[in-house]
Design an enzyme around this catalytic site. Sequence first.
Site, short mmCIF file in Angstrom:
data_model
loop_
_atom_site.label_atom_id
_atom_site.label_comp_id
_atom_site.label_asym_id
_atom_site.label_seq_id
_atom_site.Cartn_x
_atom_site.Cartn_y
_atom_site.Cartn_z
N ARG A 214 0.82 -1.21 0.00
CA ARG A 214 0.00 0.00 0.00
C ARG A 214 0.86 1.26 0.00
NH1 ARG A 214 -3.73 -1.09 4.56
NH2 ARG A 214 -1.67 -1.21 5.46
N LYS B 125 13.27 -27.05 7.76
CA LYS B 125 14.45 -27.15 8.63
C LYS B 125 15.19 -28.46 8.33
CE LYS B 125 12.37 -24.51 12.43
NZ LYS B 125 13.17 -23.35 12.75
N GLU C 144 9.90 -21.66 23.54
CA GLU C 144 10.50 -20.40 23.10
C GLU C 144 10.78 -19.54 24.32
OE1 GLU C 144 9.10 -18.90 19.03
OE2 GLU C 144 7.28 -19.49 20.08
N HIS D 94 3.19 -26.86 13.03
CA HIS D 94 4.55 -27.38 13.24
C HIS D 94 4.57 -28.68 14.06
CE1 HIS D 94 5.33 -23.48 11.75
NE2 HIS D 94 5.50 -22.84 12.88
N LYS E 137 5.55 -19.84 25.08
CA LYS E 137 6.43 -18.68 24.97
C LYS E 137 6.92 -18.31 26.36
CE LYS E 137 4.76 -16.90 20.64
NZ LYS E 137 5.80 -17.29 19.70
C1 BG6 Z 1 5.92 -19.31 13.89
C2 BG6 Z 1 5.01 -18.86 14.98
O1 BG6 Z 1 5.24 -20.16 13.00
O2 BG6 Z 1 7.03 -20.00 14.43
C3 BG6 Z 1 5.75 -18.01 15.99
O3 BG6 Z 1 3.94 -18.10 14.43
C4 BG6 Z 1 7.00 -18.72 16.47
O4 BG6 Z 1 4.91 -17.68 17.09
C5 BG6 Z 1 7.82 -19.20 15.29
O5 BG6 Z 1 7.76 -17.80 17.24
C6 BG6 Z 1 9.00 -20.02 15.74
O6 BG6 Z 1 9.79 -20.38 14.65
P1 BG6 Z 1 11.26 -20.93 14.88
O7 BG6 Z 1 11.71 -21.32 13.51
O8 BG6 Z 1 12.05 -19.80 15.47
O9 BG6 Z 1 11.15 -22.07 15.81
#
Ligand code: BG6
Length: 509
Positions: free
Chosen positions: A64, A205, A239, A263, A361
Amino acid sequence: MTSLHANPLRDPQDRRLPRIAGPCGLVLFGVTGDLSRKKLMPAIYDLANRGLLPPGFSLVGFARRDWAHQDFTQIVHDAVKEYARTPFREEVWEQLNQGFRFVSGTFDDDTAFGRLRETVEELDESRGTSGNHAFYLSIPPSYFPDVVGQLKEHGLASPEGGNWRRVVIEKPFGHDLASARQLNAVVSEVFPPESVFRIDHYLGKETVQNILAFRFANAMFEPVWNSNYVDHVQITMAEDIGIGGRAGYYDGIGAARDVIQNHLLQLMALIAMEDPASFEARSLRLEKQKLLSAVTLPQRLDLHSARGQYAAGWQGGEKVIGYLDEADISNTSTTETYAALRLDIENRRWAGVPFYLRTGKRLGRRVTEVAVSFKRAPHLPFTSTATEELGQNALVMRIQPDEGVTLRFGAKVPGTAMELRDVNMDFAYGGAFVESSPEAYERLILDVLLGDPPLFPRHEEVELSWRILDPVVQYWAENGQPEPYASGSWGPDSATEMLARDGRTWRRP
Ligand code: BG6
């Protein structure tokens, strides 16, 4: 022996040879987003730097903003400088830069899409992209109908005379089964299934692809990969970060929809599926699909699921705020930032073996791993004191950040008595290979440009994953607030209790 002076492009030993993309371009929607800046643009540069993109490769940004060409170039430049994996080389940048174009417009702006078409045609002429274009929708799914509709209207979606058109979509693929179906209907009305590339970046990965190598290239693990030997499996994606500036996306979505639906269930499918007939997309997806359709939820979600929300705490020596105090989060939000769930697989190989999935998280540390815990030896011919420190054998696939595989088993402690203790045998990527792992997005973008689909889940897998998860998120939605856990801890007590009920404990990675 290969000649030192061999042209690398002609050298039959050069493993890059079959994996260089042919003439093509990529149109990127959502160029101002975090994903574009931190992952996509750097990955494109890294591919160019590794010689894997065609010389005339073109990148068209669509947004945009009322940017001039130089503004777009600057954004890509800054993103590459800050986030690219490989060193910055002026000559690579210069060549790439010549293929940059920017089109300013909103997604419902007909004339902007007219300009996009002209731009793409001009690139076909000037850069030799030959009508081969991928459209990367790094935008919220609510805009998909507009964008794919416009691509169709302007004749950008259908290939002509042997060229190709592909669309790349990022998760979230909907927020439940019904919305995933709607989304799929929108996309599949315009693009045939073989032209739709759904990105689940975990599949890009190296360590995730290594699950397939580990299981199916070796003879010694598969015989014990079943309920006769395996006690349970733990899949952890922890995380240390909070939600950062992603409140708009994350709140209302939560941990289960954000990463378990995609994932973690993909990891589970790779760990548990039967061997595919080949690594062709069709065989691989079929096996994942079969596995996902055999997954069952526990009867009692109150006993076999847990969720939490991070509260203030300490992380890496710093004081951090709780989820409810994050910018743009309502202080009554019930969004979970931690989710744990027991799943079972109703098939001959896995009946009776629980799979425990957890993610969160602001946990103790960033680590993703799959740990397969084996049953104890049926008979131990040692005294009970000799074995009191002996745990279960375990095989741990370390997905990140410390990439590798660990095998944990009992060994004799040196000394005059027979005393046993657990030890680790380790394979570390860093120690075994000189090549460093490419970023997941490098692999996946290259696969899109090559039209190589095995690493992209198809819609059926997405649907099956929502089928598994829908009742869980619905149950949570009806049951109030998630349990708070301190930032920097390993999650809520209810998750610990959930495993304790089954007589097990979570691993401390
Ligand atoms: C993403 C999520 O798909 O994967 C995020 O939306 C997350 O919340 C991220 O932080 C983590 O990815 P990676 O590759 O750092 O494990």
